[in-house]
Structure formats: structure tokens, C-alpha cells
Design an enzyme around this catalytic site. Structure first.
Site, mmCIF file in Angstrom:
data_model
loop_
_atom_site.group_PDB
_atom_site.id
_atom_site.type_symbol
_atom_site.label_atom_id
_atom_site.label_comp_id
_atom_site.label_asym_id
_atom_site.label_seq_id
_atom_site.Cartn_x
_atom_site.Cartn_y
_atom_site.Cartn_z
ATOM 1 N N GLY A 152 0.829 -1.213 0.000
ATOM 2 C CA GLY A 152 0.000 0.000 0.000
ATOM 3 C C GLY A 152 0.859 1.257 0.000
ATOM 4 C CG HIS A 153 3.308 2.179 3.359
ATOM 5 N ND1 HIS A 153 3.346 1.029 4.109
ATOM 6 C CD2 HIS A 153 2.733 3.113 4.161
ATOM 7 C CE1 HIS A 153 2.830 1.247 5.302
ATOM 8 N NE2 HIS A 153 2.437 2.505 5.363
HETATM 9 P P1 AMP Z 1 0.825 4.717 7.757
HETATM 10 O O1 AMP Z 1 2.258 4.304 7.599
HETATM 11 O O2 AMP Z 1 -0.063 3.603 8.182
HETATM 12 O O3 AMP Z 1 0.672 5.980 8.563
HETATM 13 O O4 AMP Z 1 0.314 5.071 6.304
HETATM 14 C C1 AMP Z 1 1.031 5.988 5.502
HETATM 15 C C2 AMP Z 1 0.246 6.266 4.256
HETATM 16 O O5 AMP Z 1 0.020 5.043 3.542
HETATM 17 C C3 AMP Z 1 -1.141 6.855 4.536
HETATM 18 O O6 AMP Z 1 -1.444 7.821 3.548
HETATM 19 C C4 AMP Z 1 -2.031 5.648 4.413
HETATM 20 O O7 AMP Z 1 -3.366 5.971 4.068
HETATM 21 C C5 AMP Z 1 -1.358 4.892 3.301
HETATM 22 N N1 AMP Z 1 -1.733 3.484 3.318
HETATM 23 C C6 AMP Z 1 -1.644 2.634 4.371
HETATM 24 N N2 AMP Z 1 -2.154 1.423 4.055
HETATM 25 C C7 AMP Z 1 -2.580 1.525 2.766
HETATM 26 C C8 AMP Z 1 -3.212 0.629 1.846
HETATM 27 N N3 AMP Z 1 -3.516 -0.638 2.189
HETATM 28 N N4 AMP Z 1 -3.515 1.078 0.607
HETATM 29 C C9 AMP Z 1 -3.230 2.357 0.253
HETATM 30 N N5 AMP Z 1 -2.628 3.243 1.058
HETATM 31 C C10 AMP Z 1 -2.310 2.844 2.305
#
Ligand code: AMP
Length: 285
Positions: free
Chosen positions: A41-42
Site C-alpha cells: 500500500g505504501h
Molecule cells: P501509515 O504508515 O499507516 O501511517 O500510512 C502511511 C500512508 O500510507 C497513509 O497515507 C495511508 O493511508 C497509506 N496506506 C496505508 N495502508 C494503505 C493501503 N492498504 N492502501 C493504500 N494506502 C495505504
């Protein structure tokens, strides 16, 4: 320069020097803020940034102010060396990984809080969370000064909070939302999925399935209140120990819709606890 990692900078001065040099050369710069423990996702955010900008910057900062006192700040997975390798594999040009004291120096006293859109849902379930997010994202945008910044729809409320604060504070950046990356069984990828046991991992896709079933029922004209109640029951039956919410909301400001049939575009959002993990997901209606 190593192929295994993008350059890593830890101070705002180094970050600005790199980004200003690119922009002076006429290159567009995209930023993707993360808390690390990176997954597909990232990486999709970096790929999206690279389709809209010449350069992609990732930030890696586990932001203490967006965790509540009883949440998982200490336990949150950290894997910077592996994250840097993954970022290199998708063409990330720079990794900004500041320390907590670089982000919040002695005497730091300012909080960005967004009324309205940050109040319901996760704002109600996690007091202070979105003020922590809004403050750190504002700082990251002002420190980096990118042309665009990419955030995942997986954290849909966060995306809308950030769109609001960028408009309200006149921050000159374009915000892009990236679709949610999922495992084959539908579970939204999340760094917190690492907390799930094997049995919990089998039950976890039920959150996505319950939301998908709810969307179908809404399209068939069933009332939002009935659909929300069914989805919550389904999650409890699947072994989720607590369901914080399943709610149909307006797409931009997340205002409450319903309780009747939903007349137009909307978003259904859910959050529920399974074992040690609190999972969130959402779908377009
Ligand atoms: P985090 O590291 O969880 O704070 O997420 C960092 C970024 O990655 C944020 O913009 C999240 O929305 C995005 N993100 C996390 N998981 C996913 C996913 N499964 N699909 C798309 N973007 C994601």
C-alpha cells in the site's frame, strides 16, 4: 550511491536543500508521508507520486502525538533498513526520517486541529488522534514543500482531514488520494496486520466483506441504519471483540447520512478490534 537505498536525510535543512535543488531545476516533487513498516500500500503511493512528479520523497516518522496513552506507540513495528530497500525498488528518490526531537524540539507548543471532519468516527474513538496527524502532516508539508502529496484512501477520514487543512491554511500543495491496496482475500494492507495471529488473520477479511455486502444492500435501497446494524452484528459474530463504528457518511465532510436509503454518492467506513489489532476499512457507495 547504493542501489539498495535512496539517500536518507534526517534534518529539515538537508531535506529542504534537496527539494529546493530539484524544484530550481524545474522538477516536480511528490511527498508520501508514512510511519514505516512499509507494505505494498505504501509502495503504491510512491508509484502514484512518480506518475505525477519527477521526484518522490517518502517520510518515515512514527509520530508519538497521534497515539493515545493506551495505544501501540512503543510496539509499533519499526524496520527502517528494510523500508529503505523497498523504497529503492519503486524508484523513491529520497527518504526523510527525522528523530522525535528533530520533529518536536524543546519548547514545541503548537497544535493544528481541524473541526468538523475530524470529530466523528476515528476522531471520537481516538481522542487527539487527528490533531496529532494534522500537526505532523502540516509540518511535513511545510518542511518538504512538495508540489503534491499522496495519502491512501485506506485512511479515508485522514485524507479528508488533510484536504480540509490544506485548503484552510492555504498550503500550496495538491493532495492525491490513492486506492486501498488489499490482500487477495480483501483485507486492506496495514502495518498493524502484523499483530494478528493466524486465526485472527483468517477472520480479518470479514471487515471488508461486511462493508462490501453493506454497499450492495445500500444500492438495493435498504436503509443506512439497517445496513449498518447488520454489518456490526456480522463483525461481532466473526470474533471482533469491539466494533467502534460502521457508518454511512457524506464523501467530503463525512457528515451523517441516513437513517433511510442513501440518495447519492457516499462512503461507508468501519473500525473494529480483532485481537491486538484495531482494523479500519472503507468503501465508496
Ligand atoms: P501509515 O504508515 O499507516 O501511517 O500510512 C502511511 C500512508 O500510507 C497513509 O497515507 C495511508 O493511508 C497509506 N496506506 C496505508 N495502508 C494503505 C493501503 N492498504 N492502501 C493504500 N494506502 C495505504
Amino acid at each position: 550511491m547504493s542501489q539498495m537505498s535512496p539517500p536518507i536525510v534526517r534534518t529539515v535543512a538537508e531535506l529542504r536543500a534537496r527539494v529546493m535543488a530539484w524544484r530550481a531545476a524545474g522538477e516536480l516533487v511528490g511527498l508520501a508521508p508514512t510511519m514505516g513498516a512499509l507494505h505494498e500500500g505504501h509502495l503504491s503511493l510512491i508509484r502514484l507520486a512518480k506518475t505525477h512528479a519527477h521526484r518522490a520523497v517518502a517520510s518515515l516518522f512514527v509520530n508519538p502525538t497521534q497515539f493515545g496513552p493506551n495505544e501501540d506507540f512503543e510496539a509499533y513495528p519499526r524496520s527502517e533498513a528494510r523500508d529503505a530497500e523497498l523504497l529503492a525498488s519503486v524508484g523513491c528518490d529520497l527518504l526523510y526520517a527525522p528523530s522525535v526531537s528533530e520533529m518536536y524540539p524543546q519548547g514545541f507548543a503548537t497544535t493544528v486541529s481541524v473541526r468538523g471532519v475530524s470529530e466523528p468516527l476515528d476522531g471520537a474513538a481516538r481522542p487527539g488522534h487527528f490533531a496529532g496527524v494534522a500537526t505532523v502532516v502540516t509540518k511535513l508539508l511545510l518542511r518538504c514543500g512538495p508540489d503534491l502529496a499522496v495519502f491512501g484512501e485506506k485512511d479515508y477520514q485522514q485524507l479528508q482531514v488533510i484536504r480540509r487543512l490544506v485548503r484552510d491554511l492555504d498550503i500550496p500543495v495538491e493532495i492525491l488520494g490513492a486506492p486501498t491496496a488489499r490482500a487477495e482475500d480483501g483485507l486492506a494492507l496495514s502495518s498493524r496486520n502484523a499483530y494478528l495471529t493466524a486465526d485472527e488473520r483468517s477472520a480479518a477479511p470479514e471487515l471488508h466483506r461486511a462493508l462490501a455486502a453493506a454497499v450492495e444492500q445500500l444500492h438495493a435501497g435498504r436503509s443506512a441504519a439497517a445496513v449498518e446494524a447488520d454489518a456490526m452484528d456480522r463483525l461481532k459474530a466473526a470474533g471482533f471483540s469491539r466494533v467502534d463504528y460502521v457508518e454511512v457518511r457524506a464523501v467530503d465532510d463525512l457528515a451523517r447520512l441516513g437513517p433511510g436509503p442513501v440518495p447519492g454518492p457516499a462512503r461507508i467506513l468501519g473500525a473494529a478490534v480483532l485481537g491486538k489489532a484495531r482494523l479500519i476499512d472503507n468503501l465508496a457507495v
